[in-house]
Design an enzyme around this catalytic site. Structure first.
Site, mmCIF file in Angstrom:
data_model
loop_
_atom_site.group_PDB
_atom_site.id
_atom_site.type_symbol
_atom_site.label_atom_id
_atom_site.label_comp_id
_atom_site.label_asym_id
_atom_site.label_seq_id
_atom_site.Cartn_x
_atom_site.Cartn_y
_atom_site.Cartn_z
ATOM 1 N N HIS A 1 24.844 46.111 55.393
ATOM 2 C CA HIS A 1 23.609 44.934 56.270
ATOM 3 C C HIS A 1 23.424 44.474 58.145
ATOM 4 O O HIS A 1 24.471 45.363 58.340
ATOM 5 C CB HIS A 1 24.652 43.666 56.240
ATOM 6 C CG HIS A 1 23.441 42.962 56.188
ATOM 7 N ND1 HIS A 1 22.137 42.199 55.100
ATOM 8 C CD2 HIS A 1 23.285 42.081 57.327
ATOM 9 C CE1 HIS A 1 21.689 41.203 55.381
ATOM 10 N NE2 HIS A 1 22.399 40.923 56.310
ATOM 11 N N ARG B 1 18.326 27.478 61.099
ATOM 12 C CA ARG B 1 19.087 28.069 62.501
ATOM 13 C C ARG B 1 18.172 29.220 62.937
ATOM 14 O O ARG B 1 18.289 28.505 64.132
ATOM 15 C CB ARG B 1 20.378 29.712 61.675
ATOM 16 C CG ARG B 1 21.339 28.341 61.580
ATOM 17 C CD ARG B 1 22.273 29.873 60.353
ATOM 18 N NE ARG B 1 22.608 30.734 61.992
ATOM 19 C CZ ARG B 1 23.024 31.885 60.837
ATOM 20 N NH1 ARG B 1 22.891 32.537 59.916
ATOM 21 N NH2 ARG B 1 23.473 32.947 62.138
ATOM 22 N N SER C 1 26.857 33.849 55.929
ATOM 23 C CA SER C 1 25.743 33.915 56.051
ATOM 24 C C SER C 1 25.311 35.731 55.322
ATOM 25 O O SER C 1 24.660 36.265 53.847
ATOM 26 C CB SER C 1 24.277 33.845 57.103
ATOM 27 O OG SER C 1 23.412 34.821 56.878
ATOM 28 N N LYS D 1 25.876 36.504 50.703
ATOM 29 C CA LYS D 1 24.358 37.953 50.918
ATOM 30 C C LYS D 1 24.464 38.636 49.915
ATOM 31 O O LYS D 1 24.220 39.290 48.896
ATOM 32 C CB LYS D 1 22.989 37.771 51.526
ATOM 33 C CG LYS D 1 22.221 37.236 51.765
ATOM 34 C CD LYS D 1 21.025 37.230 52.354
ATOM 35 C CE LYS D 1 21.679 37.702 54.675
ATOM 36 N NZ LYS D 1 21.470 36.377 55.267
HETATM 37 N N1 URA Z 1 21.628 38.700 59.607
HETATM 38 C C1 URA Z 1 21.651 37.991 58.568
HETATM 39 O O1 URA Z 1 21.478 37.770 57.412
HETATM 40 N N2 URA Z 1 22.575 36.700 58.968
HETATM 41 C C2 URA Z 1 22.886 36.081 60.235
HETATM 42 O O2 URA Z 1 22.609 35.103 60.627
HETATM 43 C C3 URA Z 1 22.353 37.225 61.045
HETATM 44 C C4 URA Z 1 22.034 38.715 60.265
#
Ligand code: URA
Length: 433
Positions: free
Chosen positions: A82, A168, A183, A187
């Site tokens: 990510h 956001r 965040s 995930k």
């Molecule tokens: N990527 C994400 O999934 N969340 C964030 O807050 C910033 C980048």
């Protein structure tokens, strides 16, 4: 317990209890707290921060706000990757097929564009027919079939993050360490992989402007992963200028294909090979990073990474002809060259301004449900360290009409700084945590 008191507590810089965090996450996910109250809480968190304990609880509550995928039927380690977001950051598109082509299982859940950064899901959807809303069974069977699947966050995974992420984006509360860490990690946990590679961007085009903040974000996310027994590595990368040559959804897919064909620019290729090398290490494919880098470079040279990308597109319903004919991707009708206002060496680029220009051209969202134009974007012709003469083309705007392009030209020119002296070499990789 009520949300007004929770907002007040955070506004007054107090630490929230586990129960308070659990309360607002679950009530918001269930639609029992309105956006305007959560917006206020987000701003209080943005301004006053959270302790590591609060961030951990928030992460777990967000992960548990939806289904946690069970990938245990897949053999071998499963790695996820990510990025905290950047300008021209197409690393995911390139590196995941490369690593998958080395025999590593990749389970990737991605997001859409956020703020002035583009998202992997929007980019992939610029390929005609590409499905990102996979059923969980298909996600698993695709990984079993070809070793890789990329899906968008479905309605029932990390439900709280899906709602908070969109909120956001439109309430100027993106650049917050607790909100980004929770965040991303919620995930990652929900998507079920065993190991995580985090690309933490840093600089003028990143949510973390300073190295210090980027490292802190990386450390917090690595600590969350380790606490859960999931090996996690954060690579701090430089985002003081756009990565590679193009910014914009279809343009970045086109560039990713070029990189996989061995024709990428040095900065983006270097970031991809480092990240790929650490993913191979996480997957147990080799401890030695220099050897792993060679392995990734080899997968570019021998075309295996490109082949894997083609398999991924085919299995997710996309038009594989884009590999041989990238011109099939949406192309903007107008190209407007941006001339340099000074002569000298490019000494700094405000990459955020370039990302914002892409959004203003229609390539990102200003409101939650805005439609985006995948064809638009910016081509970066001059980067830090390059010598230019006044009037040389520094950027090319790809736009749906000339008027829109003209509206961003001045801010783009102002995003460039020049120096009479030669400029130091640009460091792509800042740190590994
Ligand atoms: N990527 C994400 O999934 N969340 C964030 O807050 C910033 C980048």
């Amino acid at each position: 317990m009520n949300i007004k008191d929770i907002i007040k507590k955070k506004r007054d810089q107090k630490e929230l209890t586990d129960d308070e965090i659990k309360y607002f996450v679950s009530e918001y996910s269930n639609g029992n707290i309105p956006d305007y109250q959560i917006s206020s809480l987000l701003m209080a968190i943005y301004l006053n921060g959270m302790s590591e304990d609060e961030i951990f609880t928030l992460t777990m509550e967000m992960a548990n706000s939806g289904e946690i995928l069970d990938l245990s039927s897949i053999e071998g380690p499963i790695v996820d990757k990510h990025s905290t977001g950047g300008i021209g950051d197409k690393v995911t598109l390139v590196v995941l097929p490369l690593v998958a082509s080395c025999g590593v299982n990749i389970a990737k859940m991605s997001g859409r564009g956020l703020g002035y950064t583009q998202g992997t899901i929007d980019k992939l959807e610029s390929i005609n027919g590409f499905r990102t809303n996979l059923f969980f069974q298909d996600f698993i069977s695709n990984i079993k079939d070809i070793g890789i699947a990329i899906m968008s966050q479905s309605e029932d995974i990390a439900v709280a993050d899906k709602k908070l992420y969109a909120l956001r984006d439109v309430t100027s509360t993106v650049e917050s360490i607790p909100l980004i860490a929770s965040s991303i990690m919620s995930k990652k946990i929900a998507a079920g992989a065993d190991k995580f590679l985090l690309e933490v961007t840093c600089g003028s085009g990143a949510f973390m402007a300073s190295e210090e903040r980027a490292k802190l974000l990386g450390e917090i996310m690595v600590n969350i992963g380790e606490k859960l027994g999931k090996e996690t590595v954060a690579i701090i990368t430089n985002m003081d200028q756009p990565l590679g040559r193009y910014c914009g959804n279809a343009l970045e897919v086109k560039e990713a294909i070029e990189i996989l064909k061995g024709k990428g620019e040095d900065d983006v290729v270097s970031v991809c090979t480092w990240i790929g090398a650490y993913m191979l290490k996480l997957a147990g494919k080799g401890e030695n990073i220099a050897n792993n880098i060679k392995m990734i470079q080899n997968q570019i040279k021998n075309g295996e990474g490109l082949k894997k990308f083609k398999q991924l597109i085919a299995l997710q319903g996309g038009d594989v002809n884009v590999i041989d004919y990238p011109e099939l991707l949406d192309t903007a009708p107008v190209r407007l060259e941006v001339p340099a206002t000074h002569s000298g060496f490019v000494s700094a680029i405000n990459a955020k301004v370039i990302g914002e220009a892409v959004v203003r051209l229609g390539g990102g969202r200003l409101k939650k449900d805005d439609e985006i134009d995948n064809s638009v974007g910016i081509e970066v012709c001059k980067k830090i360290g390059d010598e230019v003469k006044s009037g040389d083309t520094i950027l090319i705007i790809h736009s749906s009409d000339e008027q829109k392009a003209r509206l961003v030209i001045e801010s783009l020119q102002e995003a460039y700084n020049y120096s009479d002296e030669q400029v130091d070499k640009y460091r792509e990789i800042i740190d590994i945590i």
